[in-house]
Motif scaffolding. Structure first.
Motif, PDB file in Angstrom:
ATOM      1  N   GLU A   1     -10.726  -1.575  -7.394  1.00 52.12           N
ATOM      2  CA  GLU A   1     -10.111  -1.210  -9.202  1.00 52.12           C
ATOM      3  C   GLU A   1      -9.678  -2.761  -9.902  1.00 52.12           C
ATOM      4  O   GLU A   1     -10.344  -1.899 -10.813  1.00 52.12           O
TER       5      GLU A   1
ATOM      6  N   GLU B   1      -6.038  -4.913  -6.649  1.00 49.26           N
ATOM      7  CA  GLU B   1      -5.808  -3.231  -6.301  1.00 49.26           C
ATOM      8  C   GLU B   1      -7.012  -2.376  -5.921  1.00 49.26           C
ATOM      9  O   GLU B   1      -8.288  -3.016  -6.110  1.00 49.26           O
TER      10      GLU B   1
ATOM     11  N   ASN C   1     -13.600   4.391  -0.756  1.00 48.83           N
ATOM     12  CA  ASN C   1     -12.585   3.347  -1.195  1.00 48.83           C
ATOM     13  C   ASN C   1     -13.559   2.245  -2.479  1.00 48.83           C
ATOM     14  O   ASN C   1     -14.534   2.062  -2.962  1.00 48.83           O
TER      15      ASN C   1
ATOM     16  N   THR D   1       1.369   5.201   0.123  1.00 45.62           N
ATOM     17  CA  THR D   1       0.523   6.720   0.950  1.00 45.62           C
ATOM     18  C   THR D   1       0.859   7.857   0.501  1.00 45.62           C
ATOM     19  O   THR D   1       1.865   7.939   0.497  1.00 45.62           O
TER      20      THR D   1
ATOM     21  N   TYR E   1      -4.100   9.719   0.104  1.00 51.32           N
ATOM     22  CA  TYR E   1      -5.116   9.127  -1.251  1.00 51.32           C
ATOM     23  C   TYR E   1      -4.014   7.232  -0.958  1.00 51.32           C
ATOM     24  O   TYR E   1      -2.885   7.688  -1.014  1.00 51.32           O
ATOM     25  N   LYS E   2      -4.567   6.455  -0.970  1.00 58.05           N
ATOM     26  CA  LYS E   2      -3.991   5.019  -0.248  1.00 58.05           C
ATOM     27  C   LYS E   2      -4.117   4.638  -1.548  1.00 58.05           C
ATOM     28  O   LYS E   2      -5.563   4.275  -2.356  1.00 58.05           O
ATOM     29  N   TYR E   3      -3.352   3.871  -2.164  1.00 57.13           N
ATOM     30  CA  TYR E   3      -3.461   2.785  -3.125  1.00 57.13           C
ATOM     31  C   TYR E   3      -2.927   0.869  -3.022  1.00 57.13           C
ATOM     32  O   TYR E   3      -1.673   1.303  -2.752  1.00 57.13           O
ATOM     33  N   THR E   4      -3.538   0.125  -2.804  1.00 58.77           N
ATOM     34  CA  THR E   4      -3.231  -1.030  -2.801  1.00 58.77           C
ATOM     35  C   THR E   4      -2.790  -1.879  -3.861  1.00 58.77           C
ATOM     36  O   THR E   4      -3.761  -1.871  -5.211  1.00 58.77           O
ATOM     37  N   THR E   5      -2.237  -2.577  -3.920  1.00 60.25           N
ATOM     38  CA  THR E   5      -1.662  -3.046  -4.999  1.00 60.25           C
ATOM     39  C   THR E   5      -1.124  -4.803  -4.879  1.00 60.25           C
ATOM     40  O   THR E   5      -0.755  -5.013  -3.944  1.00 60.25           O
TER      41      THR E   5
ATOM     42  N   LYS F   1      -9.276   6.480  -0.769  1.00 57.60           N
ATOM     43  CA  LYS F   1      -8.521   8.411  -0.591  1.00 57.60           C
ATOM     44  C   LYS F   1      -9.782   9.079   0.296  1.00 57.60           C
ATOM     45  O   LYS F   1     -11.996   8.534   0.528  1.00 57.60           O
TER      46      LYS F   1
ATOM     47  N   SER G   1      -8.394   0.618  -3.717  1.00 53.07           N
ATOM     48  CA  SER G   1      -7.663   2.482  -3.326  1.00 53.07           C
ATOM     49  C   SER G   1      -8.770   3.290  -2.801  1.00 53.07           C
ATOM     50  O   SER G   1      -9.992   2.663  -2.206  1.00 53.07           O
TER      51      SER G   1
ATOM     52  N   THR H   1       0.726  -1.603  -0.055  1.00 52.27           N
ATOM     53  CA  THR H   1       0.021  -0.041  -0.187  1.00 52.27           C
ATOM     54  C   THR H   1       0.716   0.787   0.610  1.00 52.27           C
ATOM     55  O   THR H   1       1.852   1.062   0.803  1.00 52.27           O
TER      56      THR H   1
END
Length: 337
Positions: free
Chosen positions: A200, A164, A197, A115, A137-141, A168, A166, A113
């Protein structure tokens, strides 16, 4: 690593490496850097002598973190189980045996993640009133998910990095000292937050609960309610009228007609706390709130089914307020003399 200049500018960096035996031999280690900077504007010449603004700071940060929670030890290995039973003896019952229990995945790796955060700290009137504001803003892959596989393989699912997500949102906190004297002090804190959230990327939708009324699918919020949309009841027949997936209506539905209808996540939430002290006595009062989330009343779903969903349970009194066909009595002529 930390660096500061004139107590006005701050810079901090970190690099972290984590290893875990839960992951495959090809990706056992994960590397997670981070950096943060702040500018204490209060120390600038044009604000140093301000009696109104006692603190003013801008903050920026970016970094990543790894996750291994939610999966078992040695999750990437092909495992066998000694609890299998082989019914090869019809007279004395099945015999104990060993069978494959988990598919291996040597490429399994850390869920990551990243951030990004921007914030403001503002103090007024010698910090009697203090405000903190953050936007993130957080994005988890490489989300760790159990994916379904054909039952013909001998397994029902396999663990993989297959999603994935997201997130925010914004957060605001206001702290104030309302009254402060020798024997009495009253301070309060108010905070409000909002988070949005979305899934994605997903290989396939994920359903939850026994009746699968919660569902996570690509492009929608996590854990959304997956239900049939009932519009109204036909007053002449008592039939429930549903909306189909193509927008038409009818009295019958299929699984393809189920729709996402809101989720558990509130539009915003927070709290208000009051701290009061008087000559050594303390009183703390806390209120919390949330707004905009949907609630699924599962008890009502079961107990208002007229016994059709679970006949061994009670039935709610509200069932008496059901649709009923009214009997139209015949009108007899009356002879007036």
């Amino acid at each position: 690593m930390n660096y500061s200049l004139d107590n006005k500018y701050f810079l901090e960096g970190v690099v972290r490496a984590d290893g875990s035996s839960k992951f495959g031999a090809n990706n056992r280690w994960g590397f997670f850097p981070g950096i943060g900077a702040s500018w204490r504007i209060k120390q600038e010449d044009f604000l140093q002598n301000s009696e109104t603004i006692s603190e003013f700071k801008l903050r920026l940060s970016a970094g990543s973190a790894g996750n291994q929670n939610g999966i078992n030890d040695y999750a990437a290995l092909g495992l066998w189980s000694g609890s299998a039973a082989y019914p090869d003896n019809l007279t004395s019952g099945p015999k104990p045996g060993v069978a494959p229990a988990q598919l291996k995945n040597p490429d399994l790796k850390w869920e990551k993640t990243t951030t990004y955060n921007a914030g403001i700290d503002l103090g007024l009137f010698k910090d009697r009133l203090f405000l903190n504001f953050d936007a993130y803003y957080k994005y988890t892959t490489d989300a760790l998910l159990y994916l379904p596989v054909p039952q013909s393989t001998g397994y029902s699912s396999t663990l993989a990095n297959a999603g994935e997500v997201s997130n925010k949102g914004i957060e605001l906190a206001i702290t104030g000292t309302i009254i402060k004297s020798k024997d009495f002090e009253w301070s309060a804190n108010f905070n409000i937050s909002r988070n949005v959230n979305r899934a994605e990327k997903l290989v396939s939708p994920i359903t939850f609960e026994a009746r699968e009324y919660r569902r996570t699918q690509e492009g929608a919020a996590l854990g959304s309610f997956w239900l049939y949309k009932q519009l109204y009841v036909d007053p002449t027949t008592g039939d429930a009228i549903f909306q189909h997936a193509d927008g038409t209506t009818g009295t019958t539905v299929t699984t393809a007609d189920r729709q996402l209808m809101g989720n558990l996540i509130p539009d915003f939430f927070g709290g208000l706390s009051n701290n009061i002290s008087y000559k050594g006595f303390d009183l703390n009062i806390l209120f919390t709130y949330q707004y905009g989330n949907k609630v699924f009343n599962f008890n009502k779903y079961i107990l208002e089914g007229g016994g059709t969903r679970d006949a061994s349970r009670s039935i709610l009194k509200s069932q008496l307020n059901r649709w009923q066909k009214k009997e139209i009595l015949p009108i007899h002529p009356v002879l007036l003399v």
